[in-house]
Design a protein around this motif. Sequence first.
Motif, PDB file in Angstrom:
ATOM      1  N   PRO A   1       0.855  -1.401  -0.085  1.00 30.98           N
ATOM      2  CA  PRO A   1      -0.093  -0.071   0.187  1.00 30.98           C
ATOM      3  C   PRO A   1       0.815   1.307  -0.135  1.00 30.98           C
ATOM      4  O   PRO A   1       1.986   1.233   0.527  1.00 30.98           O
ATOM      5  N   HIS A   2       0.168   2.393  -0.551  1.00 29.76           N
ATOM      6  CA  HIS A   2       0.904   3.622  -0.473  1.00 29.76           C
ATOM      7  C   HIS A   2      -0.049   4.798  -0.029  1.00 29.76           C
ATOM      8  O   HIS A   2      -1.471   4.473  -0.119  1.00 29.76           O
TER       9      HIS A   2
ATOM     10  N   CYS B   1       5.135   8.844   2.548  1.00 28.16           N
ATOM     11  CA  CYS B   1       4.048   7.724   2.567  1.00 28.16           C
ATOM     12  C   CYS B   1       4.203   6.889   3.620  1.00 28.16           C
ATOM     13  O   CYS B   1       5.219   6.424   4.094  1.00 28.16           O
TER      14      CYS B   1
ATOM     15  N   HIS C   1       5.943   3.378   3.858  1.00 32.52           N
ATOM     16  CA  HIS C   1       7.136   3.341   3.365  1.00 32.52           C
ATOM     17  C   HIS C   1       8.001   4.450   3.752  1.00 32.52           C
ATOM     18  O   HIS C   1       9.234   4.859   3.279  1.00 32.52           O
TER      19      HIS C   1
ATOM     20  N   MET D   1      10.233   6.895   1.527  1.00 33.72           N
ATOM     21  CA  MET D   1       9.315   7.309   0.235  1.00 33.72           C
ATOM     22  C   MET D   1       8.905   8.859   0.760  1.00 33.72           C
ATOM     23  O   MET D   1       8.019   8.888   1.749  1.00 33.72           O
TER      24      MET D   1
HETATM   25 CU   LIG Z   1       4.140   3.890  -0.463  1.00 31.65          CU
END
Ligand SMILES: [Cu+2]
Length: 188
Positions: free
Chosen positions: A115-116, A172, A175, A180
Amino acid sequence: MLRLGNSNNRVKTRMLTKSSMDPRLMVVALTVAALVGCGGGEKPKPESTAAAPPSAAAPAAPAPAAGAPGAAQAITGKTWDVKMYADEKGSRFDPVSITIKRGDGIRWTLVNGPPHNVAFWNDSIPSGAASVLQGNMPDQVGPLSGTMMTNPNQTYTVSFAGVPAGTYHYYCVPHLALGMKGVITVQQ
Ligand SMILES: [Cu+2]
């Protein structure tokens, strides 16, 4: 007997026909039919809207007056694309840095590695930006944190209408530890 029954039926039929042609009764019947028709036709709409892709409006928030802090402000300029990846080249936004104008929007698209999501640091955006962004970000899972995206080609769009000019650092959530992060520069 048979004949009598027939004539009785004929009289009844004629009376029914006569009363159903009364214009006032016709109006009432048509109005009722129209109301029933409208109600039945409109009912499924809110359900299908809820399942639709996120719109600019913040559905859960009460609707303040337009322009007030917390109200979603529509994109009036260009919509820019940023892609989201998590693969052998790393977990990243592409482009990682983007310069837009106030009133533009950014559309994030999940490419791979879900997922993001898109989340802003409250202390790494211009002062006064949080309340506007809060209103402009659909489907938040937390303060300034956008919905968790799980499917390839899923998009998340944020309007930068009404926000202060300056630098917006974001990341994110799933992440962050993998670096990220992204930067948005909003010009006046
Ligand atoms: Cu992500």
